[in-house]
Design a protein around this motif. Structure first.
Motif, PDB file in Angstrom:
ATOM      1  N   LEU A  97       0.871  -1.239   0.234  1.00  0.00           N
ATOM      2  CA  LEU A  97      -0.236   0.073   0.040  1.00  0.00           C
ATOM      3  C   LEU A  97       0.856   1.363   0.028  1.00  0.00           C
ATOM      4  O   LEU A  97       0.326   2.222  -0.597  1.00  0.00           O
ATOM      5  CB  LEU A  97      -1.077  -0.140   1.154  1.00  0.00           C
ATOM      6  N   ALA A  98       1.960   1.421   0.839  1.00  0.00           N
ATOM      7  CA  ALA A  98       2.778   2.329   0.635  1.00  0.00           C
ATOM      8  C   ALA A  98       3.329   2.677  -0.671  1.00  0.00           C
ATOM      9  O   ALA A  98       3.588   3.736  -1.121  1.00  0.00           O
ATOM     10  CB  ALA A  98       3.948   2.187   1.781  1.00  0.00           C
ATOM     11  N   LEU A  99       3.774   1.561  -1.470  1.00  0.00           N
ATOM     12  CA  LEU A  99       4.161   1.625  -2.781  1.00  0.00           C
ATOM     13  C   LEU A  99       3.214   2.305  -3.641  1.00  0.00           C
ATOM     14  O   LEU A  99       3.314   3.245  -4.143  1.00  0.00           O
ATOM     15  CB  LEU A  99       4.529   0.381  -3.274  1.00  0.00           C
ATOM     16  N   MET A 100       2.044   1.685  -3.669  1.00  0.00           N
ATOM     17  CA  MET A 100       0.678   2.438  -4.188  1.00  0.00           C
ATOM     18  C   MET A 100       0.597   3.962  -3.996  1.00  0.00           C
ATOM     19  O   MET A 100       0.323   4.854  -4.770  1.00  0.00           O
ATOM     20  CB  MET A 100      -0.362   1.671  -4.117  1.00  0.00           C
ATOM     21  N   ASN A 101       0.567   4.023  -2.606  1.00  0.00           N
ATOM     22  CA  ASN A 101       0.351   5.524  -2.360  1.00  0.00           C
ATOM     23  C   ASN A 101       1.723   6.565  -2.492  1.00  0.00           C
ATOM     24  O   ASN A 101       1.459   7.717  -2.581  1.00  0.00           O
ATOM     25  CB  ASN A 101       0.247   5.627  -0.708  1.00  0.00           C
ATOM     26  N   THR A 102       2.791   5.885  -2.829  1.00  0.00           N
ATOM     27  CA  THR A 102       3.973   6.691  -3.545  1.00  0.00           C
ATOM     28  C   THR A 102       3.771   6.919  -4.987  1.00  0.00           C
ATOM     29  O   THR A 102       4.005   8.280  -5.524  1.00  0.00           O
ATOM     30  CB  THR A 102       5.398   5.957  -3.278  1.00  0.00           C
ATOM     31  N   SER A 129     -11.672 -13.510   2.678  1.00  0.00           N
ATOM     32  CA  SER A 129     -10.684 -13.235   1.454  1.00  0.00           C
ATOM     33  C   SER A 129     -11.117 -11.889   0.740  1.00  0.00           C
ATOM     34  O   SER A 129     -10.432 -11.244   0.541  1.00  0.00           O
ATOM     35  CB  SER A 129     -10.731 -14.439   0.750  1.00  0.00           C
ATOM     36  N   THR A 130     -12.145 -11.787   0.387  1.00  0.00           N
ATOM     37  CA  THR A 130     -12.874 -10.801  -0.535  1.00  0.00           C
ATOM     38  C   THR A 130     -12.415  -9.301   0.128  1.00  0.00           C
ATOM     39  O   THR A 130     -12.416  -8.319  -0.580  1.00  0.00           O
ATOM     40  CB  THR A 130     -14.230 -10.968  -1.017  1.00  0.00           C
ATOM     41  N   THR A 131     -12.232  -9.283   1.513  1.00  0.00           N
ATOM     42  CA  THR A 131     -12.101  -7.943   2.083  1.00  0.00           C
ATOM     43  C   THR A 131     -10.670  -7.246   1.827  1.00  0.00           C
ATOM     44  O   THR A 131     -10.849  -6.285   1.922  1.00  0.00           O
ATOM     45  CB  THR A 131     -12.420  -7.937   3.646  1.00  0.00           C
ATOM     46  N   LEU A 132      -9.879  -8.128   1.360  1.00  0.00           N
ATOM     47  CA  LEU A 132      -8.714  -7.699   0.904  1.00  0.00           C
ATOM     48  C   LEU A 132      -8.767  -6.798  -0.319  1.00  0.00           C
ATOM     49  O   LEU A 132      -7.976  -5.786  -0.551  1.00  0.00           O
ATOM     50  CB  LEU A 132      -7.797  -9.012   0.508  1.00  0.00           C
ATOM     51  N   ILE A 133      -9.836  -6.912  -1.051  1.00  0.00           N
ATOM     52  CA  ILE A 133      -9.798  -6.264  -2.334  1.00  0.00           C
ATOM     53  C   ILE A 133     -10.137  -4.538  -1.697  1.00  0.00           C
ATOM     54  O   ILE A 133      -9.663  -3.795  -2.279  1.00  0.00           O
ATOM     55  CB  ILE A 133     -11.266  -6.708  -3.049  1.00  0.00           C
ATOM     56  N   GLY A 138      -8.435   0.911  -2.036  1.00  0.00           N
ATOM     57  CA  GLY A 138      -8.514   2.064  -1.232  1.00  0.00           C
ATOM     58  C   GLY A 138      -7.771   3.136  -1.764  1.00  0.00           C
ATOM     59  O   GLY A 138      -8.376   4.160  -1.936  1.00  0.00           O
ATOM     60  N   PRO A 139      -6.471   2.893  -2.269  1.00  0.00           N
ATOM     61  CA  PRO A 139      -5.694   4.173  -2.832  1.00  0.00           C
ATOM     62  C   PRO A 139      -6.416   4.756  -4.321  1.00  0.00           C
ATOM     63  O   PRO A 139      -6.288   5.860  -4.435  1.00  0.00           O
ATOM     64  CB  PRO A 139      -4.159   3.737  -3.219  1.00  0.00           C
ATOM     65  N   LEU A 140      -7.002   3.861  -4.849  1.00  0.00           N
ATOM     66  CA  LEU A 140      -7.485   4.235  -5.999  1.00  0.00           C
ATOM     67  C   LEU A 140      -8.859   5.006  -5.941  1.00  0.00           C
ATOM     68  O   LEU A 140      -9.427   5.791  -6.451  1.00  0.00           O
ATOM     69  CB  LEU A 140      -7.880   3.040  -6.967  1.00  0.00           C
ATOM     70  N   ASN A 141      -9.582   4.513  -4.759  1.00  0.00           N
ATOM     71  CA  ASN A 141     -10.765   5.051  -4.379  1.00  0.00           C
ATOM     72  C   ASN A 141     -10.462   6.466  -3.907  1.00  0.00           C
ATOM     73  O   ASN A 141     -11.404   7.440  -4.470  1.00  0.00           O
ATOM     74  CB  ASN A 141     -11.623   4.227  -3.399  1.00  0.00           C
ATOM     75  N   GLN A 142      -9.519   6.622  -3.249  1.00  0.00           N
ATOM     76  CA  GLN A 142      -9.438   7.899  -2.620  1.00  0.00           C
ATOM     77  C   GLN A 142      -8.832   9.008  -3.623  1.00  0.00           C
ATOM     78  O   GLN A 142      -9.315  10.153  -3.615  1.00  0.00           O
ATOM     79  CB  GLN A 142      -8.136   7.699  -1.583  1.00  0.00           C
ATOM     80  N   GLU A 169     -15.028  -6.123  -5.939  1.00  0.00           N
ATOM     81  CA  GLU A 169     -14.758  -5.019  -6.546  1.00  0.00           C
ATOM     82  C   GLU A 169     -15.593  -4.173  -7.051  1.00  0.00           C
ATOM     83  O   GLU A 169     -15.556  -2.893  -6.970  1.00  0.00           O
ATOM     84  CB  GLU A 169     -13.547  -5.348  -7.543  1.00  0.00           C
ATOM     85  N   GLN A 170     -16.599  -4.682  -7.740  1.00  0.00           N
ATOM     86  CA  GLN A 170     -17.655  -3.715  -8.347  1.00  0.00           C
ATOM     87  C   GLN A 170     -18.304  -3.274  -7.031  1.00  0.00           C
ATOM     88  O   GLN A 170     -19.046  -2.059  -7.230  1.00  0.00           O
ATOM     89  CB  GLN A 170     -18.579  -4.720  -9.213  1.00  0.00           C
ATOM     90  N   LEU A 171     -18.452  -3.802  -6.043  1.00  0.00           N
ATOM     91  CA  LEU A 171     -19.204  -3.324  -4.755  1.00  0.00           C
ATOM     92  C   LEU A 171     -18.714  -2.242  -4.111  1.00  0.00           C
ATOM     93  O   LEU A 171     -19.322  -1.228  -3.737  1.00  0.00           O
ATOM     94  CB  LEU A 171     -19.525  -4.645  -3.742  1.00  0.00           C
ATOM     95  N   VAL A 172     -17.298  -2.209  -3.801  1.00  0.00           N
ATOM     96  CA  VAL A 172     -16.561  -1.318  -3.304  1.00  0.00           C
ATOM     97  C   VAL A 172     -15.868  -0.247  -3.972  1.00  0.00           C
ATOM     98  O   VAL A 172     -15.343   0.613  -3.289  1.00  0.00           O
ATOM     99  CB  VAL A 172     -15.685  -2.070  -2.143  1.00  0.00           C
ATOM    100  N   ALA A 173     -15.701  -0.415  -5.205  1.00  0.00           N
ATOM    101  CA  ALA A 173     -15.095   0.512  -6.428  1.00  0.00           C
ATOM    102  C   ALA A 173     -15.870   1.162  -7.075  1.00  0.00           C
ATOM    103  O   ALA A 173     -16.000   0.486  -8.115  1.00  0.00           O
ATOM    104  CB  ALA A 173     -13.839  -0.212  -6.646  1.00  0.00           C
ATOM    105  N   PRO A 174     -16.621   2.473  -6.998  1.00  0.00           N
ATOM    106  CA  PRO A 174     -17.209   2.972  -7.934  1.00  0.00           C
ATOM    107  C   PRO A 174     -16.648   3.155  -9.341  1.00  0.00           C
ATOM    108  O   PRO A 174     -17.310   3.263 -10.321  1.00  0.00           O
ATOM    109  CB  PRO A 174     -17.538   4.321  -7.316  1.00  0.00           C
ATOM    110  N   LEU A 175     -15.267   3.400  -9.320  1.00  0.00           N
ATOM    111  CA  LEU A 175     -14.511   3.535 -10.597  1.00  0.00           C
ATOM    112  C   LEU A 175     -13.872   2.258 -11.352  1.00  0.00           C
ATOM    113  O   LEU A 175     -12.921   2.461 -11.972  1.00  0.00           O
ATOM    114  CB  LEU A 175     -13.624   4.752 -10.531  1.00  0.00           C
TER     115      LEU A 175
END
Length: 405
Positions: A97-102, A129-133, A138-142, A169-175
């Motif tokens: 996640l730190a890599l993604m946020n960088t 398992s699916t909650t890891l999605i 998260g960084p993409l949503n933000q 993914e479809q449930l938690v990520a609008p984009l």
């Protein structure tokens, strides 16, 4: 004259369901023999109806920038969820996640691709398992960045499946633009992530100038207590889906090679033909890490002799049907990040960069992403691609054009 007549019939059939079965163009378009049984024709036409040319009516259109550029950043093999029973595993997810946020604020991509093995499904617990999605996106949503996912062999395991990841993914990520293939092209339920995303030059354009193709290479194991191996290649029926999809696009929007519509393809496990490319790499001409020796299991349909080449129908269809194809991009082999032209099909193949701190790694490989930048909506202007490391260093920069190796 015939072309205009065919287009008119297509338009009529789109608005008059009762006339669908009477359209003779379908036989010519899909090369059905005239003596073929009526049920076969009906089956093909029903499949054709599964292909929607407006697949995202409720989402914003993906577009090029006003300056005519379009940037994709590819994260591959994130491998979230390893060793949840100790401290080491969750630490790897924090690092990823730190890599993604960088990377994301630095690169400011117009689109992101998560190119498979999002989760190490054999390590996770079935109940969560699916909650890891949720963590991964998260960084993409933000940052409100549109994105698509492919799925890999570790995403099909006793505790997770490709379909479950897609639906979460479809449930938690609008984009999220990830979606499922028609049931007849979903690899017996274990390869549902085959689809395409249109990219428009301007939001008001009637037709897209670029198609991003995503193919599900399956692999891994079925879910549940009595798990069995899943074939690790794109299902042969996807070849029919490609043919039907391209035919519908060409009918509605004009042939890609005539109207200047480009394409780029993503699939997690590389096609089997990639193995032969490694023998002739030139580190100057084909820059990028080459530390993973390709062998059994490194590419599609390569685990045992009885399945060798079972991805050939898919590979043939991709290269025969999809015009202006700039390249095919895969992950899976964490120690490789090179590109090479596949001479038989005259198409450029590229590996991603291993992004996640989960999954196998070795000293000196590091972590990063592959960037692809389209410098114009016109396919005659080839995109540029390179590897960007977590610390910002870049290398292996090439242009995906006709002169590349």
């Amino acid at each position: 004259m015939f072309e205009k007549f065919a287009r008119l019939l297509f338009l009529v059939s789109s608005f008059t369901p009762a006339l669908v079965w009477a359209v003779p163009v379908a036989q010519a378009q899909y090369e059905l023999p005239r003596h073929e049984h009526e049920s076969t024709s009906r089956s093909v036409l029903l499949k054709r109806q599964d292909i929607d040319l407006d697949p995202y009516p409720q989402k914003p259109r993906v577009t090029f920038r006003p300056d005519g550029t379009f940037k994709i950043t590819v994260f591959s093999d994130l491998h979230f969820g390893e060793n949840p029973w100790d401290d080491w595993g969750p630490r790897q997810d924090v690092n990823s996640l730190a890599l993604m946020n960088t990377v994301l604020p630095d690169e400011k991509p117009d689109y992101v691709v998560l190119n498979g093995d999002l989760i190490t499904g054999e390590n996770t617990f079935r109940e969560n398992s699916t909650t890891l999605i949720d963590e991964i996106v998260g960084p993409l949503n933000q940052l409100k960045i549109p994105f698509s996912s492919t799925h890999g062999n570790h995403d099909n395991e006793p505790n997770i499946t490709h379909a479950e990841e897609i639906r979460r993914e479809q449930l938690v990520a609008p984009l999220s633009y990830t979606r499922e293939a028609p049931s007849w092209a979903n690899g017996d339920g274990y390869g549902p992530g085959t689809y395409w995303v249109p990219v428009y030059t301007k939001e008001t354009d009637l037709t897209p100038s670029l198609i991003l193709w995503f193919f599900d290479s399956r692999g891994g194991y079925s879910e549940g207590a009595h798990s069995t191996p899943v074939p690790d290649w794109v299902d042969a029926k996807v070849a029919d889906w490609i043919k039907l999809t391209v035919a519908r696009m060409d009918e509605a929007w004009g042939p890609a090679d005539k109207v200047e519509r480009g394409s780029l393809a993503f699939v997690h496990i590389p096609p089997h033909v990639v193995q032969s490319l490694q023998r002739n790499l030139n580190s100057t001409q084909d820059p990028g890490l080459n530390a993973d020796q390709l062998g059994a299991g490194s590419t599609q349909a390569s685990g045992q002799e009885s399945v060798y080449g079972n991805d050939q129908p898919f590979w043939d269809a991709v290269n025969a049907e999809i015009k202006n194809l700039h390249g095919v991009i895969s992950g899976h082999d964490h120690g490789n990040e090179w590109c090479k032209r596949e001479p038989a099909k005259n198409v450029i193949f590229c590996f991603d960069k291993h992004s996640g701190y989960g999954g196998y790694n070795s000293a000196g490989w590091g972590h990063g992403v592959r960037n692809v930048v389209f410098r114009s909506p016109k396919p005659s202007v080839s995109p540029e691609t390179w590897i960007r490391m977590e610390d910002g260093e870049t290398h292996a920069r090439i242009v995906l054009d006709g002169s590349y190796n």
